[in-house]
Design a protein around this motif. Structure first.
Motif, PDB file in Angstrom:
ATOM      1  N   PRO A 176       0.705  -1.255   0.046  1.00  0.00           N
ATOM      2  CA  PRO A 176       0.025   0.108   0.008  1.00  0.00           C
ATOM      3  C   PRO A 176       0.908   1.249  -0.071  1.00  0.00           C
ATOM      4  N   VAL A 177       0.258   2.391  -0.920  1.00  0.00           N
ATOM      5  CA  VAL A 177       1.219   3.445  -0.623  1.00  0.00           C
ATOM      6  C   VAL A 177       0.155   4.487   0.137  1.00  0.00           C
ATOM      7  N   GLY A 178       0.435   4.733   1.507  1.00  0.00           N
ATOM      8  CA  GLY A 178      -0.307   5.595   2.367  1.00  0.00           C
ATOM      9  C   GLY A 178      -1.456   4.742   2.971  1.00  0.00           C
ATOM     10  N   GLU A 179      -1.894   5.393   4.060  1.00  0.00           N
ATOM     11  CA  GLU A 179      -3.057   4.787   4.952  1.00  0.00           C
ATOM     12  C   GLU A 179      -4.150   5.814   4.763  1.00  0.00           C
ATOM     13  N   PRO A 180      -5.389   5.371   5.049  1.00  0.00           N
ATOM     14  CA  PRO A 180      -6.500   6.510   5.050  1.00  0.00           C
ATOM     15  C   PRO A 180      -6.477   7.168   6.194  1.00  0.00           C
ATOM     16  N   GLY A 181      -6.245   8.448   6.117  1.00  0.00           N
ATOM     17  CA  GLY A 181      -6.083   9.558   7.279  1.00  0.00           C
ATOM     18  C   GLY A 181      -4.734   9.911   7.506  1.00  0.00           C
ATOM     19  N   GLU A 182      -3.762   9.271   6.776  1.00  0.00           N
ATOM     20  CA  GLU A 182      -2.348   9.445   7.164  1.00  0.00           C
ATOM     21  C   GLU A 182      -2.164  10.780   6.527  1.00  0.00           C
ATOM     22  N   ARG A 183      -1.252  11.781   7.039  1.00  0.00           N
ATOM     23  CA  ARG A 183      -0.926  12.906   6.885  1.00  0.00           C
ATOM     24  C   ARG A 183       0.425  12.770   6.282  1.00  0.00           C
ATOM     25  N   ILE A 184       0.632  13.170   4.864  1.00  0.00           N
ATOM     26  CA  ILE A 184       1.981  12.891   3.925  1.00  0.00           C
ATOM     27  C   ILE A 184       2.333  14.293   3.349  1.00  0.00           C
ATOM     28  N   ARG A 185       3.601  14.504   2.817  1.00  0.00           N
ATOM     29  CA  ARG A 185       4.048  15.278   1.945  1.00  0.00           C
ATOM     30  C   ARG A 185       3.573  14.882   0.568  1.00  0.00           C
ATOM     31  N   VAL A 203      -3.543  14.786   3.013  1.00  0.00           N
ATOM     32  CA  VAL A 203      -4.053  13.588   3.694  1.00  0.00           C
ATOM     33  C   VAL A 203      -4.510  12.703   2.818  1.00  0.00           C
ATOM     34  N   VAL A 204      -4.204  11.388   3.024  1.00  0.00           N
ATOM     35  CA  VAL A 204      -4.596  10.353   2.165  1.00  0.00           C
ATOM     36  C   VAL A 204      -6.179   9.548   2.510  1.00  0.00           C
ATOM     37  N   ARG A 205      -6.788   9.822   1.507  1.00  0.00           N
ATOM     38  CA  ARG A 205      -8.037   9.490   1.669  1.00  0.00           C
ATOM     39  C   ARG A 205      -8.371   7.900   1.058  1.00  0.00           C
ATOM     40  N   PHE A 206      -7.587   7.627  -0.062  1.00  0.00           N
ATOM     41  CA  PHE A 206      -7.602   6.037  -0.650  1.00  0.00           C
ATOM     42  C   PHE A 206      -6.166   5.655  -0.829  1.00  0.00           C
ATOM     43  N   PRO A 207      -5.756   4.685  -0.249  1.00  0.00           N
ATOM     44  CA  PRO A 207      -4.323   4.378  -0.374  1.00  0.00           C
ATOM     45  C   PRO A 207      -4.169   3.948  -2.087  1.00  0.00           C
ATOM     46  N   GLY A 208      -2.984   4.020  -2.401  1.00  0.00           N
ATOM     47  CA  GLY A 208      -2.480   3.651  -3.646  1.00  0.00           C
ATOM     48  C   GLY A 208      -1.894   2.118  -3.542  1.00  0.00           C
ATOM     49  N   TYR A 209      -1.107   1.573  -4.543  1.00  0.00           N
ATOM     50  CA  TYR A 209      -0.410   0.443  -4.460  1.00  0.00           C
ATOM     51  C   TYR A 209       0.599   0.322  -5.418  1.00  0.00           C
ATOM     52  N   ARG A 210       1.779  -0.536  -4.995  1.00  0.00           N
ATOM     53  CA  ARG A 210       2.875  -0.412  -5.796  1.00  0.00           C
ATOM     54  C   ARG A 210       3.221  -1.703  -5.770  1.00  0.00           C
ATOM     55  N   TYR A 211       4.018  -2.486  -6.709  1.00  0.00           N
ATOM     56  CA  TYR A 211       4.200  -3.953  -6.728  1.00  0.00           C
ATOM     57  C   TYR A 211       5.819  -3.831  -7.557  1.00  0.00           C
ATOM     58  N   GLY A 247       8.176  -1.998  -6.832  1.00  0.00           N
ATOM     59  CA  GLY A 247       8.525  -0.767  -6.951  1.00  0.00           C
ATOM     60  C   GLY A 247       7.722   0.114  -8.021  1.00  0.00           C
ATOM     61  N   ARG A 248       6.915  -0.576  -8.667  1.00  0.00           N
ATOM     62  CA  ARG A 248       6.436   0.027  -9.738  1.00  0.00           C
ATOM     63  C   ARG A 248       4.841   0.377  -9.231  1.00  0.00           C
ATOM     64  N   ILE A 249       4.439   1.720  -9.326  1.00  0.00           N
ATOM     65  CA  ILE A 249       3.346   2.402  -8.733  1.00  0.00           C
ATOM     66  C   ILE A 249       2.071   1.725  -9.746  1.00  0.00           C
ATOM     67  N   LEU A 250       1.246   1.033  -9.231  1.00  0.00           N
ATOM     68  CA  LEU A 250       0.082   0.649 -10.061  1.00  0.00           C
ATOM     69  C   LEU A 250      -1.034   1.689  -9.811  1.00  0.00           C
ATOM     70  N   ARG A 251      -1.175   2.194  -8.664  1.00  0.00           N
ATOM     71  CA  ARG A 251      -2.220   2.940  -8.361  1.00  0.00           C
ATOM     72  C   ARG A 251      -1.655   4.040  -7.309  1.00  0.00           C
ATOM     73  N   ARG A 252      -1.920   5.328  -7.658  1.00  0.00           N
ATOM     74  CA  ARG A 252      -1.481   6.580  -6.844  1.00  0.00           C
ATOM     75  C   ARG A 252      -2.470   6.483  -5.918  1.00  0.00           C
ATOM     76  N   ALA A 253      -2.019   6.958  -4.458  1.00  0.00           N
ATOM     77  CA  ALA A 253      -3.006   7.371  -3.459  1.00  0.00           C
ATOM     78  C   ALA A 253      -3.673   8.529  -3.799  1.00  0.00           C
ATOM     79  N   LEU A 254      -4.909   8.505  -3.384  1.00  0.00           N
ATOM     80  CA  LEU A 254      -5.753   9.783  -3.645  1.00  0.00           C
ATOM     81  C   LEU A 254      -5.730  10.774  -2.493  1.00  0.00           C
ATOM     82  N   VAL A 255      -5.540  11.739  -2.442  1.00  0.00           N
ATOM     83  CA  VAL A 255      -5.068  12.651  -1.524  1.00  0.00           C
ATOM     84  C   VAL A 255      -5.814  13.810  -1.262  1.00  0.00           C
TER      85      VAL A 255
END
Length: 173
Positions: free
Chosen positions: A122-131, A153-161, A163-171
């Motif tokens: 996962p790339v980020g967790e819901p509610g997590e504050r990120i840069r 703030v992350v609302r929906f996590p993204g995913y990587r496999y 090292g390749r980003i499959l879906r960016r986190a929605l913030v």
């Protein structure tokens, strides 16, 4: 051949000059044959090396394919039970039976854990504050602009496999 050329050729023959030219030509031919043989040997060596490297590359690719297939098969074997339970719960719900939200979430957590162990991160967790990083994150709204490095703030996590980003986190900013 003109008469003058014949006379020059005859004169060289009488004086021994023709023999020297012939010998020089023979030496040049022998030198060329020697270089050709050396080039053929070098070409053969390189051909053998290319063939060897090609075989090694094919073995690596086959191993990688086998490894990927094994990872996928292991993941599918592990997912079979929770997915079966999830489908049963969907069927029960469709039949009008009450099912617990906790049991559905427990199955979802089990599935998430299995795919994470297989390498889906996962790339980020819901509610997590990120840069904000545009490589990893995407604004939730198309109208929202977030500067690189700004707090979000992350609302929906993204995913990587791998090292390749499959879906960016929605913030959100």
């Amino acid at each position: 051949m003109k008469i003058t050329e014949r006379l020059v050729h005859a004169w060289k023959g009488l004086t021994g000059q023709a023999d020297r030219e012939i010998q020089a030509n023979i030496r040049e031919i022998l030198s060329m044959r020697s270089r050709l043989a050396a080039t053929e040997i070098e070409l053969h060596k390189r051909s053998v090396l290319v063939s060897s490297q090609k075989s090694k590359l094919e073995a690596i690719e086959a191993s990688r394919t086998d490894s990927t297939a094994a990872i996928a098969e292991d993941l599918f074997v592990a997912l079979a039970a929770p997915l079966s339970q999830l489908r049963m719960q969907a069927w029960l719900m469709g039949s009008g039976k009450e099912i617990s939200g906790r049991s559905v979430m427990a199955l979802a957590a089990q599935i998430a854990s299995l795919v994470q162990r297989a390498g889906l991160e996962p790339v980020g967790e819901p509610g997590e504050r990120i840069r904000f990083d545009p490589e990893l994150h995407q604004p939730l709204s198309a109208q929202e602009r977030i500067e690189c490095g700004a707090s979000a703030v992350v609302r929906f996590p993204g995913y990587r496999y791998r090292g390749r980003i499959l879906r960016r986190a929605l913030v959100q900013g």
